[in-house]
Design an enzyme around this catalytic site. Structure first.
Site, PDB file in Angstrom:
ATOM      1  N   GLY A  31       0.813  -1.216   0.000  1.00 42.85           N
ATOM      2  CA  GLY A  31       0.000   0.000   0.000  1.00 42.85           C
ATOM      3  C   GLY A  31       0.844   1.262   0.000  1.00 42.85           C
ATOM      4  O   GLY A  31       2.026   1.237  -0.338  1.00 42.85           O
ATOM      5  N   ALA A  32       0.203   2.406   0.379  1.00 41.71           N
ATOM      6  CA  ALA A  32       0.837   3.739   0.273  1.00 41.71           C
ATOM      7  C   ALA A  32       1.378   3.894  -1.144  1.00 41.71           C
ATOM      8  O   ALA A  32       2.556   4.193  -1.364  1.00 41.71           O
ATOM      9  CB  ALA A  32       1.936   3.923   1.322  1.00 41.71           C
ATOM     10  N   HIS A  34       2.579   4.685  -4.803  1.00 37.29           N
ATOM     11  CA  HIS A  34       3.182   5.823  -5.497  1.00 37.29           C
ATOM     12  C   HIS A  34       3.345   5.456  -6.972  1.00 37.29           C
ATOM     13  O   HIS A  34       2.931   4.367  -7.415  1.00 37.29           O
ATOM     14  CB  HIS A  34       4.514   6.191  -4.837  1.00 37.29           C
ATOM     15  CG  HIS A  34       5.443   5.025  -4.676  1.00 37.29           C
ATOM     16  ND1 HIS A  34       6.020   4.377  -5.748  1.00 37.29           N
ATOM     17  CD2 HIS A  34       5.876   4.371  -3.563  1.00 37.29           C
ATOM     18  CE1 HIS A  34       6.779   3.395  -5.316  1.00 37.29           C
ATOM     19  NE2 HIS A  34       6.705   3.356  -3.991  1.00 37.29           N
ATOM     20  N   GLY A  36       5.741   4.394  -8.681  1.00 37.58           N
ATOM     21  CA  GLY A  36       6.422   3.128  -8.971  1.00 37.58           C
ATOM     22  C   GLY A  36       5.431   1.969  -8.954  1.00 37.58           C
ATOM     23  O   GLY A  36       5.378   1.144  -9.887  1.00 37.58           O
ATOM     24  N   HIS A  37       4.607   1.901  -7.911  1.00 34.75           N
ATOM     25  CA  HIS A  37       3.582   0.841  -7.858  1.00 34.75           C
ATOM     26  C   HIS A  37       2.647   0.951  -9.062  1.00 34.75           C
ATOM     27  O   HIS A  37       2.268  -0.052  -9.662  1.00 34.75           O
ATOM     28  CB  HIS A  37       2.698   0.992  -6.609  1.00 34.75           C
ATOM     29  CG  HIS A  37       3.403   0.795  -5.305  1.00 34.75           C
ATOM     30  ND1 HIS A  37       3.585   1.807  -4.403  1.00 34.75           N
ATOM     31  CD2 HIS A  37       3.950  -0.313  -4.742  1.00 34.75           C
ATOM     32  CE1 HIS A  37       4.207   1.341  -3.328  1.00 34.75           C
ATOM     33  NE2 HIS A  37       4.449   0.062  -3.511  1.00 34.75           N
ATOM     34  N   LYS A 149      13.460  -1.514  -8.143  1.00 28.75           N
ATOM     35  CA  LYS A 149      14.004  -0.710  -7.041  1.00 28.75           C
ATOM     36  C   LYS A 149      14.429  -1.639  -5.905  1.00 28.75           C
ATOM     37  O   LYS A 149      15.469  -1.462  -5.290  1.00 28.75           O
ATOM     38  CB  LYS A 149      12.924   0.283  -6.562  1.00 28.75           C
ATOM     39  CG  LYS A 149      13.475   1.559  -5.988  1.00 28.75           C
ATOM     40  CD  LYS A 149      13.709   1.535  -4.500  1.00 28.75           C
ATOM     41  CE  LYS A 149      12.461   1.504  -3.704  1.00 28.75           C
ATOM     42  NZ  LYS A 149      12.650   1.303  -2.286  1.00 28.75           N
ATOM     43  N   SER A 185       9.554   5.649  -3.414  1.00 29.98           N
ATOM     44  CA  SER A 185       9.458   4.664  -2.337  1.00 29.98           C
ATOM     45  C   SER A 185       8.447   5.183  -1.323  1.00 29.98           C
ATOM     46  O   SER A 185       8.397   6.401  -1.064  1.00 29.98           O
ATOM     47  CB  SER A 185      10.826   4.521  -1.658  1.00 29.98           C
ATOM     48  OG  SER A 185      10.685   3.917  -0.396  1.00 29.98           O
ATOM     49  N   SER A 186       7.685   4.279  -0.727  1.00 31.39           N
ATOM     50  CA  SER A 186       6.725   4.711   0.295  1.00 31.39           C
ATOM     51  C   SER A 186       7.458   5.360   1.459  1.00 31.39           C
ATOM     52  O   SER A 186       6.930   6.237   2.141  1.00 31.39           O
ATOM     53  CB  SER A 186       5.905   3.526   0.804  1.00 31.39           C
ATOM     54  OG  SER A 186       5.320   2.861  -0.288  1.00 31.39           O
TER      55      SER A 186
HETATM   56  O1  PAF Z   1       7.920  -4.839  -2.033  1.00 28.60           O
HETATM   57  C1  PAF Z   1       6.968  -4.882  -1.207  1.00 28.60           C
HETATM   58  O2  PAF Z   1       6.123  -3.989  -1.151  1.00 28.60           O
HETATM   59  C2  PAF Z   1       6.860  -6.065  -0.254  1.00 28.60           C
HETATM   60  O3  PAF Z   1       8.117  -6.502   0.147  1.00 28.60           O
HETATM   61  C3  PAF Z   1       6.012  -7.222  -0.831  1.00 28.60           C
HETATM   62  C4  PAF Z   1       6.664  -7.845  -2.061  1.00 28.60           C
HETATM   63  C5  PAF Z   1       4.612  -6.742  -1.172  1.00 28.60           C
HETATM   64  C6  PAF Z   1       5.890  -8.336   0.217  1.00 28.60           C
HETATM   65  O4  PAF Z   1       5.296  -7.872   1.394  1.00 28.60           O
END
Ligand code: PAF
Length: 292
Positions: A31-32, A34, A36-37, A149, A185-186
């Site tokens: 979660g959180a 950004h 990148g996600h 990352k 990064s969060s």
């Molecule tokens: O990269 C992350 O956000 C975490 O390490 C993951 C892969 C979701 C596992 O909790």
């Protein structure tokens, strides 16, 4: 977009998609969310008929005293972003459904999980590998997408999947950066304004170091210079700056004919930032230089 908290409901939905023959892409997150996600989510949306994103702040990858309690959480904001990107299902398990009180089974990867982040966070990859394995069993994806990352994490998951015969293809996607080069990064949310001004030096110094390494010769002097430059830039501690083989993360004393990866972790007060860059193999003439 469906939001599902119960594992039984998730399994029903996955079974129905499997019966339709729909390929499933999966992006696990804490979660959180950004940029990148969101780039991982966009990739997943384009790659498969069905797209699942999980949001679970996994306690077993945090040691006591680390930032589990204060890790940024923004469920409503995350769901709005995922809905806008056309995600089919968001899985939000709670801790009780993920870990029984007497949970006793762990996935421990060796090889790429040795050294680097494991030096200062020895609990970390066991927690990551275990939760990702559990999520893969529940979501049963055809592909799963992770950011470069967290390069060591990406290789640890690839190795786990290969060694345990998990039928999922692992896709690594490039790091997304802020305009000044800082990797998204969060944990960037923890930085004070002054620390935020220092933080992009990590990427800048990695670029300079990669350039120096690409000229050939022993890596050690360039890596030592990088550590000095990070401290001069205002980082309070440097956990590591290392050159490793890009495929198996074995340490490299110099670049040769195999692609390398330059990886670093450094601290600004309580906040630990990581970043990494690819370093292509050097030309044969540079490999043969004898001036070091
Ligand atoms: O990269 C992350 O956000 C975490 O390490 C993951 C892969 C979701 C596992 O909790």
């Amino acid at each position: 977009m469906e939001t599902v908290r119960e594992t039984a409901a998730l399994r029903r939905r996955i079974r129905a998609w499997r019966e339709e023959g729909a390929p499933i892409a999966f992006v696990p997150t804490m979660g959180a969310l950004h940029g990148g996600h969101l780039s991982l989510v966009r990739h997943g949306r384009a790659a498969a008929a069905r797209l699942v994103v999980s949001i679970f702040v996994n306690p077993t990858q945090f040691a006591p005293g680390e930032d589990f309690e204060r890790y940024p959480r923004d469920e409503a904001g995350d769901l709005a972003k995922l809905e806008a990107l056309g995600v089919d299902l968001v899985y939000l398990p709670d801790i009780g459904t993920m870990y029984a009180p007497d949970h006793a089974t762990w996935v421990v990867v060796e090889g790429p999980a040795r050294g680097l982040c494991a030096e200062t966070r020895p609990h970390f990859f066991r927690g990551v590998a275990t939760v990702v394995a559990k999520l893969f069993h529940r979501v049963q994806p055809d592909i799963a997408i992770f950011g470069e990352k967290d390069y060591q994490q990406l290789l640890v998951i690839r190795r786990m999947v290969r060694d345990l015969d998990m039928p999922v293809e692992i896709i690594g996607r490039p790091t997304v950066r802020e305009p000044d080069g800082l990797a998204m990064s969060s944990r960037n949310a923890y930085l004070s304004p002054q620390q935020r001004r220092i933080a992009p030096a990590l990427y800048r110094i990695l670029c300079e170091t990669a350039e120096a390494l690409s000229r050939g010769g022993s890596a050690a002097p360039s890596l030592a210079t990088a550590r000095e430059h990070l401290l001069e830039a205002g980082f309070t501690a440097v956990d590591y700056v290392e050159l490793r083989d890009a495929e198996d993360l074995e340490p490299l004393e110099r670049l040769a004919t195999r692609p390398g990866r330059l990886l670093a972790a450094a601290r600004l007060g309580e906040t630990r930032l990581i970043d990494n860059l690819p370093v292509p193999p050097v030309a044969r003439s540079a490999t043969n230089r004898s001036d070091d």
